[in-house]
Design a protein around this motif. Structure first.
Motif, PDB file in Angstrom:
ATOM      1  N   ALA A 118      53.999   8.270 -59.096  1.00  0.00           N
ATOM      2  CA  ALA A 118      53.302   9.423 -59.180  1.00  0.00           C
ATOM      3  C   ALA A 118      53.250  10.265 -59.863  1.00  0.00           C
ATOM      4  O   ALA A 118      52.343  11.354 -60.155  1.00  0.00           O
ATOM      5  CB  ALA A 118      53.897   9.840 -57.404  1.00  0.00           C
ATOM      6  N   GLY A 119      54.072  10.650 -59.818  1.00  0.00           N
ATOM      7  CA  GLY A 119      54.925  11.731 -61.333  1.00  0.00           C
ATOM      8  C   GLY A 119      53.925  11.573 -62.296  1.00  0.00           C
ATOM      9  O   GLY A 119      53.099  12.883 -63.077  1.00  0.00           O
ATOM     10  N   ALA A 144      50.079  12.339 -61.423  1.00  0.00           N
ATOM     11  CA  ALA A 144      49.855  14.209 -61.453  1.00  0.00           C
ATOM     12  C   ALA A 144      49.550  14.418 -62.543  1.00  0.00           C
ATOM     13  O   ALA A 144      48.681  15.243 -63.066  1.00  0.00           O
ATOM     14  CB  ALA A 144      51.007  13.906 -60.337  1.00  0.00           C
ATOM     15  N   TRP A 145      50.251  13.927 -63.970  1.00  0.00           N
ATOM     16  CA  TRP A 145      50.479  14.324 -64.961  1.00  0.00           C
ATOM     17  C   TRP A 145      48.570  13.676 -65.739  1.00  0.00           C
ATOM     18  O   TRP A 145      48.476  14.368 -66.218  1.00  0.00           O
ATOM     19  CB  TRP A 145      51.449  13.982 -66.025  1.00  0.00           C
ATOM     20  CG  TRP A 145      51.173  14.287 -67.088  1.00  0.00           C
ATOM     21  CD1 TRP A 145      51.986  15.148 -68.518  1.00  0.00           C
ATOM     22  CD2 TRP A 145      50.457  13.593 -68.139  1.00  0.00           C
ATOM     23  NE1 TRP A 145      51.253  15.023 -69.117  1.00  0.00           N
ATOM     24  CE2 TRP A 145      51.224  13.634 -69.746  1.00  0.00           C
ATOM     25  CE3 TRP A 145      50.262  12.251 -68.577  1.00  0.00           C
ATOM     26  CZ2 TRP A 145      50.623  13.708 -70.840  1.00  0.00           C
ATOM     27  CZ3 TRP A 145      50.134  11.846 -70.015  1.00  0.00           C
ATOM     28  CH2 TRP A 145      49.749  12.493 -70.624  1.00  0.00           C
ATOM     29  N   CYS A 146      48.249  13.233 -65.406  1.00  0.00           N
ATOM     30  CA  CYS A 146      47.272  12.660 -66.047  1.00  0.00           C
ATOM     31  C   CYS A 146      46.273  13.510 -65.118  1.00  0.00           C
ATOM     32  O   CYS A 146      45.318  13.852 -66.179  1.00  0.00           O
ATOM     33  CB  CYS A 146      46.943  11.199 -65.332  1.00  0.00           C
ATOM     34  SG  CYS A 146      47.743  10.167 -66.580  1.00  0.00           S
ATOM     35  N   GLU A 147      46.315  13.962 -64.079  1.00  0.00           N
ATOM     36  CA  GLU A 147      45.033  14.848 -63.220  1.00  0.00           C
ATOM     37  C   GLU A 147      45.214  16.129 -63.868  1.00  0.00           C
ATOM     38  O   GLU A 147      44.301  16.453 -64.393  1.00  0.00           O
ATOM     39  CB  GLU A 147      45.724  14.344 -61.201  1.00  0.00           C
ATOM     40  CG  GLU A 147      44.942  13.292 -60.718  1.00  0.00           C
ATOM     41  CD  GLU A 147      45.465  13.328 -59.716  1.00  0.00           C
ATOM     42  OE1 GLU A 147      45.855  13.922 -59.178  1.00  0.00           O
ATOM     43  OE2 GLU A 147      45.482  12.267 -58.894  1.00  0.00           O
ATOM     44  N   SER A 148      46.187  16.176 -63.787  1.00  0.00           N
ATOM     45  CA  SER A 148      46.070  17.654 -64.389  1.00  0.00           C
ATOM     46  C   SER A 148      45.692  18.499 -65.732  1.00  0.00           C
ATOM     47  O   SER A 148      45.136  19.442 -66.637  1.00  0.00           O
ATOM     48  CB  SER A 148      47.986  18.504 -64.070  1.00  0.00           C
ATOM     49  OG  SER A 148      48.168  17.827 -65.333  1.00  0.00           O
ATOM     50  N   ASN A 149      45.618  16.404 -66.862  1.00  0.00           N
ATOM     51  CA  ASN A 149      44.956  17.036 -67.848  1.00  0.00           C
ATOM     52  C   ASN A 149      44.186  16.409 -67.788  1.00  0.00           C
ATOM     53  O   ASN A 149      43.223  16.533 -69.619  1.00  0.00           O
ATOM     54  CB  ASN A 149      46.263  16.686 -69.092  1.00  0.00           C
ATOM     55  CG  ASN A 149      47.495  17.021 -69.165  1.00  0.00           C
ATOM     56  OD1 ASN A 149      47.366  18.047 -69.672  1.00  0.00           O
ATOM     57  ND2 ASN A 149      48.879  16.711 -68.509  1.00  0.00           N
ATOM     58  N   GLY A 150      43.416  16.236 -67.039  1.00  0.00           N
ATOM     59  CA  GLY A 150      42.124  15.343 -67.118  1.00  0.00           C
ATOM     60  C   GLY A 150      41.439  14.212 -67.377  1.00  0.00           C
ATOM     61  O   GLY A 150      41.024  14.153 -67.766  1.00  0.00           O
ATOM     62  N   LEU A 183      44.731  10.555 -57.219  1.00  0.00           N
ATOM     63  CA  LEU A 183      45.427   9.150 -57.347  1.00  0.00           C
ATOM     64  C   LEU A 183      46.849   9.758 -56.570  1.00  0.00           C
ATOM     65  O   LEU A 183      47.523   8.496 -56.428  1.00  0.00           O
ATOM     66  CB  LEU A 183      45.595   8.954 -58.959  1.00  0.00           C
ATOM     67  CG  LEU A 183      43.696   8.800 -59.205  1.00  0.00           C
ATOM     68  CD1 LEU A 183      43.773   8.296 -60.511  1.00  0.00           C
ATOM     69  CD2 LEU A 183      42.887   7.684 -58.629  1.00  0.00           C
ATOM     70  N   ALA A 184      47.327  10.353 -57.337  1.00  0.00           N
ATOM     71  CA  ALA A 184      48.821  10.694 -57.667  1.00  0.00           C
ATOM     72  C   ALA A 184      49.504  10.761 -55.619  1.00  0.00           C
ATOM     73  O   ALA A 184      49.938  10.267 -54.971  1.00  0.00           O
ATOM     74  CB  ALA A 184      49.015  11.994 -57.735  1.00  0.00           C
TER      75      ALA A 184
END
Length: 424
Positions: free
Chosen positions: A160-161, A164-170, A176-177
């Motif tokens: 999940a971490g 979340a990093w993938c989501e925040s960086n586009g 998903l997280a």
């Protein structure tokens, strides 16, 4: 168009004629895509277009479809393919390198294991941009099939971490997280030793005084297994009747700070003092060793200490690790329980035994919590409430006796109104 071409075209779904050229159609990210191939309409080209479409569908199914690679000249490629369309494996490698600066090497290793397991189940070559919450839900199902709930929850938390990093960086879509929801776990109640079981461990389970002293020390201090195994002779103060918990050892044999990140002083019951005395005497001929204690990812300290417990005391091999690690201690603990013929428990239950024995003896919550290295005594209330409740029928009388004793000891102060009456 001749009948033969129409017959050939009918054999291949998703291949059609657009003007004077062949075109293929397919679904990608829940949208219908059409790509003109610029090929004239012939039987050979129709079959070639069908093969190209099959390759596209295969990559979509596997999660590795790259629009720009299949259709580099397409005007749609810029909409679907960009620098953000990266594969999970390469993103995970970058994420781990960035995450590593905030965690210890041992934690980094556990994170890597969790991420690798999840990536293998999802497909390391899949594009992050094509992942759906449904894929993560399927991952949860696959993980729980053959793994313990606690293990799966650790994997999901680590993944999940990463998501979340993938989501925040586009790199991926949102949500998903959040789909990495952990599984509910039933609360495992402490399973402390009874006095009879403890006596059996000492009398029948322990074959050497070092074992009986170690078990006694574990039960009468409530140390975590990693803290117990990392104790040094220099941590013991027999005159003061205390020991210092300054480090813990991991299953990989590396040293770190105790769980709360702070050292603590444990005041010893008489049996623990005698156990320490025995262990210190047995360690008189051992050499002092330099060990590196990891404080943070970037900070360490070196302790020059003498192992209080060591596998070398009873080992048959000449070359053994000078320190017990938790896994080796588990093996020894299991053998001692088996010889004692008591119900098997995890080594951590010696810590629970200490807490439950103290609570049923009506020990002060704040004191017990400090002894065990908790941040506050809410942990005691949450985990050991049953042992507190067991005393509730007599607790009212116990408190009342305390109040009566206080009344007898406290001086009688005159009431303000009495002062006025006396002065008048």
């Amino acid at each position: 168009m001749s009948n033969s071409l129409q017959t050939e075209l009918a054999k291949h779904k998703g291949v059609e004629i657009h003007g004077n050229s062949l075109r293929i159609t397919f679904m990608w990210r829940r949208m219908r895509c059409r790509e003109t191939l610029g090929l004239p309409v012939t039987k050979a080209n129709i079959r070639h277009a069908a093969q190209l479409r099959a390759a596209v569908l295969h990559d979509i199914k596997m999660g590795t479809f790259d629009y720009a690679r299949h259709f580099p000249e397409s005007k749609h490629a810029a909409n679907f393919s960009s620098a953000r369309n990266e594969r999970l494996k390469s993103l995970a490698e970058r994420y781990q390198a960035l995450k590593a600066v905030d965690i210890t090497p041992d934690t980094e290793s556990r994170y890597a294991t969790a991420l690798n397991v999840c990536l293998e189940l999802l497909g390391p070559e899949r594009l992050a941009s094509v992942l759906l919450p449904e894929d993560i839900q399927k991952l949860r199902v696959d993980l729980i099939e053959e793994r313990a709930t606690s293990t799966v929850n650790h994997y999901l938390a680590a993944f999940a971490g990463f998501l979340a990093w993938c989501e925040s960086n586009g790199y991926s879509r949102a949500g998903l997280a959040a789909a990495c929801s952990r599984f509910e776990m039933s609360d495992r109640e402490p399973d402390p030793l009874t006095q009879e079981e403890f006596d059996a461990l000492i009398a029948k389970g322990c074959l050497h005084q070092v074992d009986s002293a170690a078990i006694t020390l574990a039960v009468y201090t409530g140390l975590r297994p990693g803290e117990l195994c990392a104790l040094a002779c220099e941590d013991i103060d027999l005159e003061a009747g205390t020991l210092q918990v300054q480090r813990a050892i991991t299953s990989r044999g590396t040293f770190k700070l105790p769980k709360t990140g702070k050292p603590r002083t444990v005041m010893l019951f008489p049996p623990a003092v005698e156990a320490c005395r025995t262990l210190v005497q047995l360690a008189t001929e051992r050499k002092r060793l330099d060990v590196t204690v990891h404080l943070t990812r970037h900070e360490t300290r070196t302790d020059t200490i003498t192992p209080l417990l060591t596998p070398g005391t009873l080992a048959r091999k000449k070359k053994v690790n000078p320190w017990f690690v938790p896994t080796a201690w588990n093996t020894k603990w299991a053998a001692i329980q088996k010889r004692a013929e008591i119900r098997p428990r995890r080594p951590y239950q010696t810590r629970h035994t200490y807490a439950c024995w103290c609570l049923t003896a009506r020990g002060n919550l704040a004191f017990i919590s400090k002894q065990m290295g908790h941040k506050d005594f809410t942990m005691l209330v949450d985990v050991y409430a049953k042992w507190m409740d067991d005393e509730s029928p007599n607790e009212l009388q116990h408190i009342w006796r305390g109040i009566q004793n206080q009344k007898r000891k406290a001086p009688i102060l005159p009431h303000k109104n009495s002062d006025i009456a006396l002065s008048s």
